[in-house]
Design an enzyme around this catalytic site. Structure first.
Site, PDB file in Angstrom:
ATOM      1  N   ASP A 122      -5.767   6.532   0.177  1.00  0.00           N
ATOM      2  CA  ASP A 122      -5.058   5.721   1.164  1.00  0.00           C
ATOM      3  C   ASP A 122      -6.014   4.991   2.100  1.00  0.00           C
ATOM      4  O   ASP A 122      -5.581   4.300   3.011  1.00  0.00           O
ATOM      5  CB  ASP A 122      -4.092   6.597   1.966  1.00  0.00           C
ATOM      6  CG  ASP A 122      -3.066   5.777   2.735  1.00  0.00           C
ATOM      7  OD1 ASP A 122      -2.828   4.621   2.347  1.00  0.00           O
ATOM      8  OD2 ASP A 122      -2.512   6.283   3.725  1.00  0.00           O
ATOM      9  N   LYS A 142       1.721   7.968   0.780  1.00  0.00           N
ATOM     10  CA  LYS A 142       2.338   7.982   2.109  1.00  0.00           C
ATOM     11  C   LYS A 142       3.721   8.611   1.994  1.00  0.00           C
ATOM     12  O   LYS A 142       4.458   8.324   1.057  1.00  0.00           O
ATOM     13  CB  LYS A 142       2.467   6.551   2.643  1.00  0.00           C
ATOM     14  CG  LYS A 142       1.150   5.858   2.918  1.00  0.00           C
ATOM     15  CD  LYS A 142       1.393   4.440   3.408  1.00  0.00           C
ATOM     16  CE  LYS A 142       0.097   3.663   3.573  1.00  0.00           C
ATOM     17  NZ  LYS A 142      -0.713   4.136   4.682  1.00  0.00           N
ATOM     18  N   ASP A 176       0.837  -1.194   0.000  1.00  0.00           N
ATOM     19  CA  ASP A 176       0.000   0.000   0.000  1.00  0.00           C
ATOM     20  C   ASP A 176       0.878   1.252   0.000  1.00  0.00           C
ATOM     21  O   ASP A 176       1.439   1.638   1.024  1.00  0.00           O
ATOM     22  CB  ASP A 176      -0.916   0.007   1.227  1.00  0.00           C
ATOM     23  CG  ASP A 176      -1.705   1.302   1.354  1.00  0.00           C
ATOM     24  OD1 ASP A 176      -1.910   1.973   0.317  1.00  0.00           O
ATOM     25  OD2 ASP A 176      -2.099   1.642   2.482  1.00  0.00           O
ATOM     26  N   ARG A 216     -10.762  -0.769   2.705  1.00  0.00           N
ATOM     27  CA  ARG A 216     -12.214  -0.890   2.844  1.00  0.00           C
ATOM     28  C   ARG A 216     -12.898  -0.978   1.480  1.00  0.00           C
ATOM     29  O   ARG A 216     -13.980  -1.552   1.361  1.00  0.00           O
ATOM     30  CB  ARG A 216     -12.753   0.277   3.677  1.00  0.00           C
ATOM     31  CG  ARG A 216     -12.586   1.648   3.043  1.00  0.00           C
ATOM     32  CD  ARG A 216     -12.750   2.771   4.059  1.00  0.00           C
ATOM     33  NE  ARG A 216     -11.639   2.828   4.987  1.00  0.00           N
ATOM     34  CZ  ARG A 216     -11.572   3.657   6.013  1.00  0.00           C
ATOM     35  NH1 ARG A 216     -12.549   4.524   6.238  1.00  0.00           N
ATOM     36  NH2 ARG A 216     -10.530   3.652   6.823  1.00  0.00           N
TER      37      ARG A 216
END
Length: 491
Positions: A343, A272, A265, A347
């Site tokens: 980010d 990030k 991720d 979900r």
């Protein structure tokens, strides 16, 4: 390493080291311990006094026994207060003893601990788990083996009788935990969506599981827009994995376990930054890893429950094809989602996975995900958050976790907080305000469940240990494979 339950009397056992468990403030020797002390010329009582050993939980001391003793070393380990003894006490004590055995270069080890609730089988299994998990070391990526390789060859668990089945069950359960640990610990250039799917195929072949892997075109036909939105930027194809364990007879119950499976991720276009933990994001598939670990154990333990294991595997990357902040995605149940943060991708993948799982007509669904930093802020590194639409299911998970020694805290499903997810142009946004972030994440997932009893486990904290902690060494923990397996076995 050979772990054995035995009814060899304490006084007759011989080997490199004996570990004796003592309760807090109850270190006066009696019964077999008193007789063993006599046999060893008062060594145990003398050592207790000299070391000022009080039996406090987690404490331990070791000494060499001189002369021609049939036992070379003596280990004393604290069990804490007698009225607080649990299976997890024994599991953690066994971990302490196993590490001492390794440090002391012990080959044959005897462990003398109390039996919990007169249940020799569960006692043996807990001790075996503590030994196996604490001694597991992942050295796959080191060019040189460790300087002090494991010497421990035989462990005798005294006073429990022959417990071959209990030891076998513990070894099988731990094999699932270790698979999850090694998937999480592996870097993203080793475990990616393709190799993750191959691991599922290998499990299916080895243990007789049914497997279905939906490729991108099939996911498009099923209108999995949320999952595919996340997958758009990766050069690697997404893999939607569905493993199934079916018992030989009519199943008592049908269950689904859904694991978040982001093999890396980056944060997407909401990238990030340095210091945000991006270098650890290989572990964002911790939920999927535990799902496959549970599948490995369950397929071998063969409960009379049908279990479906679902993993929507992909990477969250950046490219000219990447999902934009502000995009609107349509999930497979028709609900629309305004992406206000790329980010918060886990979900989105889980949304389509939950819809898929419910269409299997199961009796209950549990999803697990390294979903939010907010859950770590709320509960720390050792406790997972638990949300559920069904009190009975929540209690089942709690009971299973207590047997496993894995900690969960039931969190509120505060419906009012869904207001923070409302969008003026879509059915919902994928993130809400910072406050209550783990709760709004659970409420988001709830929109993709219609009627099936469902529980959501946010495992962001316990999936990784920065330092040795209980049965875990530093690194991936395999959390919560043991809870999931216990839940299925007791369903």
């Amino acid at each position: 390493m050979d772990i054995r339950g035995t009814d060899t009397p304490l006084l007759d056992w011989s080997g490199d080291a004996i570990a004796l468990g003592l309760f807090e403030n109850e270190t006066a020797l009696a019964g077999d311990l008193s007789q063993l002390d006599e046999k060893l010329g008062g060594t145990i009582a003398e050592f207790i006094e000299e070391a000022e050993f009080e039996g406090k939980s987690g404490s331990s001391v070791v000494t060499r026994i001189s002369g021609k003793s049939p036992i070379r070393k003596l280990m004393l380990v604290g069990l804490g207060k007698k009225d607080e003894l649990t299976l997890d006490t024994l599991r953690l004590t066994a971990a302490t003893v196993a590490r001492l055995g390794k440090t002391e270069k012990v080959k044959t080890l005897g462990i003398n601990l109390p039996v919990v609730d007169n249940d020799a089988s569960s006692t043996t299994a807990a001790i075996a788990e503590g030994i196996i998990l604490s001694l597991h070391q992942d050295n796959r990526f080191k060019s040189e083996p460790e300087d002090n390789p494991l010497k421990l060859e035989t462990v005798d668990i005294l006073g429990v009788g022959e417990q071959n089945e209990a030891v076998h069950q513990a070894q099988t359960l731990c094999s699932g935990v270790i698979l999850a640990r090694e998937l999480v610990a592996a870097p993203a250039n080793t475990v990616d969506p393709v190799t993750f799917a191959q691991t599922a195929q290998d499990l299916a072949q080895a243990y007789g599981l049914d497997i279905e892997i939906l490729e991108k075109d099939e996911c498009e036909k099923r209108k999995m827009g949320a999952f595919l939105g996340v997958a758009k930027a990766s050069d690697l194809p997404p893999k939607f994995i569905h493993l199934t364990y079916k018992p030989t007879g009519t199943p008592k119950r049908k269950l689904a376990i859904v694991g978040k499976s982001l093999t890396f991720d980056s944060g997407g276009l909401n990238l990030k930054v340095s210091g945000s933990g991006i270098e650890t994001m290989k572990m964002d598939m911790g939920g999927g890893a535990a799902t496959l670990g549970a599948a490995k154990a369950i397929a071998q333990l063969k409960p009379d429950v049908e279990v479906h294991f679902v993993c929507a595997a992909t990477e969250n990357m950046i490219s000219g094809k990447a999902m934009h902040p502000g995009d609107i995605l349509t999930a497979s149940n028709g609900k629309t989602i305004e992406v206000n943060n790329t980010d918060a991708e886990g979900r989105l993948t889980l949304a389509d996975a939950l819809v898929f799982a419910e269409e299997l007509n199961v009796d209950a669904i549990v999803d697990l995900a390294t979903l939010t930093g907010a859950c770590i802020v709320a509960l720390g590194d050792n406790i997972s958050g638990l949300w559920s639409t069904d009190d009975t299911l929540a209690e089942e998970i709690k009971t299973a976790s207590e047997t496993a020694g894995e900690k969960f805290w039931v969190m509120p499903m505060e419906e009012k907080y869904f207001e923070g997810l409302k969008s003026p142009i879509a059915d919902m946004k994928n993130t809400g305000p910072r406050a209550g972030g783990s709760i709004t994440a659970a409420l988001f997932l709830k929109q993709f469940i219609k009627e099936t009893p469902w529980a959501h486990l946010d495992i962001a904290g316990p999936v990784w240990a920065d330092k040795e902690n209980g049965v875990n060494n530093a690194g991936a923990t395999g959390f919560p494979v043991r809870t999931l397996v216990n839940w299925v076995l007791n369903s």
